[in-house]
Write a protein that holds these residues in place. Structure first.
Motif: not given
Length: 237
Positions: A94, A97, A99-102, A173-174, A177-178, A183
Motif C-alpha cells: 500500500k 501506488p 490499487s486495493d485490488e492490486s 498516486d491516485e 492507482k486508476a 497497475q
C-alpha cells in the motif's frame, strides 16, 4: 524506494511471526491441559497434521482446513496471528501506488508462492501417547540472498524509474492507482522480484508435542515449543 520497502516488509514479516509465537503474545497455542484431563479425554486429530497447521500459520498465515481441524484452532485464533504476519507485507504494497485490488492480488500471489516454494511437510517420527515427535521439513527463504536481490533486481529498478518519470509528468498516486497499464506493470515487476527470492536447502526439525485444550474445548496436539517452529519456517537459527 520500493526495493527497500518490500525487503523491509519481509524482514518485519519474519520478525512478527516470531512475536506471535512465543510467551504471552502467542495467541495460537492453547494452554497445556491438566494431567487429569489428558487421561480423561481422547485427543482429536493427528500430531503431524497439528504441527503442520502451526508451521503453515507461522510461515504465511494460511492453514489448510484439515490441519486447522487437527490443531483445534478457530478462525479467531488464526486471525490474531495472521494479522501480525500478513499486515506488514500488505502495508508495504500500500505504500506504493497500488490499487486495493492490486494489493489483494499481490498478497494472494505472495502467499501462494511461499506455500508452493516452502513445501512444508510433517511426519510422525515417534508415536507416543503423551509426547509424540513430529519431523517437520521445509524449504525456507535465504534472507541474505533476498537482501542482495532487493538491491539488484532489474524489475524494481525499472518500476522505480517509471514511477519517478510519471510523477515528474504531473501524475498523482491516485492517477496511477486508476491506470490499468501502470497497475499491470507494477504487479508484473513485483511478481518477478518475488520470484527471484533464493531458497535454502530443505531442512528438518524435530517437534515434540503436548496435549492441549483448544478453543473448541476439545483436546488437541500442539508443538511443545511453538517459537522453535516459527523460527524454523522463517529460516531463523
Amino acid at each position: 524506494m520500493l526495493k527497500k520497502i518490500l525487503f523491509g516488509a519481509l524482514t518485519v514479516l519474519l520478525a512478527l511471526s516470531l512475536v506471535g509465537c512465543g510467551g504471552k503474545k502467542d495467541e495460537a497455542k492453547p494452554a497445556e491441559a491438566p494431567a487429569e484431563k489428558k487421561a480423561e479425554v481422547a485427543v482429536e486429530g493427528a500430531p503431524d497434521k497439528a504441527v503442520l497447521a502451526y508451521a503453515q500459520l507461522y510461515a504465511y498465515g494460511i492453514i489448510e482446513d484439515e490441519n486447522q481441524a487437527a490443531a483445534g484452532l478457530t478462525d479467531a485464533d488464526i486471525d490474531k496471528v495472521q494479522d501480525q504476519i500478513l499486515m506488514p507485507i500488505v502495508d508495504a504494497f500500500k505504500m506504493y501506488p497500488l490499487s486495493d485490488e492490486s494489493v489483494a492480488e499481490m498478497t494472494s500471489k505472495y502467499i501462494e508462492k511461499l506455500h508452493m516454494a516452502m513445501d512444508i511437510k510433517a511426519t510422525v517420527k515417534k508415536d507416543d501417547k503423551e509426547h509424540p515427535v513430529v519431523e517437520l521439513s521445509a524449504t525456507t527463504i535465504n534472507q541474505e540472498g533476498a537482501a542482495k536481490v532487493a538491491t539488484e533486481n532489474a524489475d524494481l529498478v525499472a518500476l522505480g524509474t517509471a514511477y519517478g518519470e510519471l510523477k515528474a509528468q504531473g501524475l498523482t498516486d491516485e492517477d496511477l492507482k486508476a491506470s490499468a497499464d501502470f497497475q499491470k506493470f507494477a504487479l508484473e515487476s513485483i511478481d518477478n522480484y518475488i520470484n527471484e527470492f533464493p531458497l535454502n536447502e530443505t531442512a528438518t526439525l524435530e517437534v515434540t508435542c503436548d496435549i492441549v485444550e483448544g478453543s473448541d474445548g476439545k483436546m488437541h496436539w500442539a508443538p511443545q515449543n511453538p517459537e522453535a517452529v516459527a523460527k524454523f519456517v522463517n529460516g531463523k537459527k
